[in-house]
Motif scaffolding. Structure first.
Motif, short mmCIF file in Angstrom:
data_model
loop_
_atom_site.label_atom_id
_atom_site.label_comp_id
_atom_site.label_asym_id
_atom_site.label_seq_id
_atom_site.Cartn_x
_atom_site.Cartn_y
_atom_site.Cartn_z
N GLY A 118 0.81 -1.20 0.00
CA GLY A 118 0.00 0.00 0.00
C GLY A 118 0.85 1.26 0.00
O GLY A 118 0.56 2.23 -0.69
N GLY A 119 1.95 1.21 0.76
CA GLY A 119 2.84 2.36 0.84
C GLY A 119 3.72 2.48 -0.38
O GLY A 119 4.09 1.47 -1.00
N PRO A 120 4.09 3.70 -0.76
CA PRO A 120 4.98 3.88 -1.92
C PRO A 120 6.39 3.39 -1.62
O PRO A 120 6.76 3.17 -0.45
CB PRO A 120 4.95 5.40 -2.14
N LEU A 158 4.92 -4.28 -6.78
CA LEU A 158 4.31 -3.00 -7.13
C LEU A 158 4.05 -2.26 -5.83
O LEU A 158 3.22 -2.68 -5.01
CB LEU A 158 2.99 -3.18 -7.90
N HIS A 159 4.78 -1.16 -5.64
CA HIS A 159 4.59 -0.35 -4.45
C HIS A 159 3.52 0.71 -4.70
O HIS A 159 3.25 1.10 -5.84
CB HIS A 159 5.90 0.33 -4.06
N GLY A 160 2.93 1.18 -3.61
CA GLY A 160 1.94 2.24 -3.72
C GLY A 160 0.70 1.84 -4.48
O GLY A 160 0.14 2.63 -5.24
N ALA A 161 0.23 0.61 -4.24
CA ALA A 161 -0.90 0.09 -5.02
C ALA A 161 -2.17 0.93 -4.86
O ALA A 161 -2.98 1.01 -5.77
CB ALA A 161 -1.18 -1.35 -4.62
N HIS A 162 -2.34 1.55 -3.70
CA HIS A 162 -3.58 2.32 -3.47
C HIS A 162 -3.70 3.51 -4.41
O HIS A 162 -4.81 3.92 -4.77
CB HIS A 162 -3.62 2.82 -2.02
N ARG A 163 -2.55 4.08 -4.80
CA ARG A 163 -2.58 5.30 -5.61
C ARG A 163 -1.94 5.12 -7.00
O ARG A 163 -1.81 6.09 -7.74
CB ARG A 163 -1.86 6.44 -4.87
N ALA A 164 -1.58 3.90 -7.34
CA ALA A 164 -0.97 3.67 -8.65
C ALA A 164 -1.96 4.00 -9.75
O ALA A 164 -3.17 3.77 -9.63
CB ALA A 164 -0.53 2.21 -8.77
#
Length: 214
Positions: A118-120, A158-164
């Motif tokens: 979830g985190g970048p 894949l980092h930051g999946a919430h905002r990708a």
């Protein structure tokens, strides 16, 4: 016309996916759908198959043993795998089957972690709120593979999946599907050595209880 060379059998891939709520997934759900389109990939949705957490260990062992590549697909939750995937490891990777004396069922296979956070990526840094580079959270995966005689392949993250962005997710899914379809013809595998042999002495395990039935 001379006979053509016999074609090698397609590698067998067993993909084990875990997400507690696929309807909330932005990334893993699409990866799961993409994997189902690759002909030689057997897919197991753990939460769909075992909603009561009653894992059929014997069945899972048969599927894992028949594969050349095991894929662990899941979101990172509290710096680790979801609960049902952890239970899968606990019950399927048994002493005397996956490791320890006689535990050679998975020896020589490959393991590939495909995970999202979830985190970048910047949050996985000594100055970020996660305090460590993401590699610091990989040793349990690597050592589990090693103990079972398997190679731990470079993960796909894949980092930051919430905002990708949708474009970034689509590109990520494309890479994943291409990698699945082309395994084991990955250039970086040529530089990976064989998995080290790990011996687990019987003295490190509790003695069997004489009052327990065989």
């Amino acid at each position: 016309m001379p006979d053509s060379e016999p074609r090698a059998a397609a590698p067998r891939v067993y993909l084990i996916a875990a997400h507690p709520d696929w309807s909330e997934s932005r990334v893993n759900r699409l990866l799961l759908e993409a994997a189902r389109q690759v002909p030689h990939v057997k897919v197991r949705d753990l939460y769909g198959a075992y909603p009561d957490y009653d894992i059929d260990a014997s069945r899972e062992q048969s599927l894992a043993q028949a594969a050349d590549l095991l894929v662990l697909l899941h979101p990172i939750q509290w710096y680790a795998m979801p609960a049902l995937m952890k239970l899968w490891c606990d019950e399927v990777l048994a002493y005397g089957w996956a490791y320890g004396p006689g535990g050679t069922a998975l020896t020589g296979k490959d393991v590939w972690l495909v995970a999202s956070t979830g985190g970048p990526e910047a949050s996985y840094h000594p100055q970020g709120y996660n305090r460590y580079f993401f590699d610091a959270f990989l040793p349990p995966y690597e050592q589990t593979a090693t103990l079972c005689g398997m190679r731990f392949l470079p993960p796909l993250l894949l980092h930051g999946a919430h905002r990708a962005s949708h474009a970034d997710i689509e590109a990520h899914v494309g890479v994943f599907q291409q990698r699945l379809a082309s395994y084991p013809d990955w250039p970086e595998l040529e530089d990976l050595g064989a998995c080290p042999v790990v011996d687990v002495p019987t003295t490190d395990r509790p003695l069997p209880d004489p009052h327990t039935e065989a």
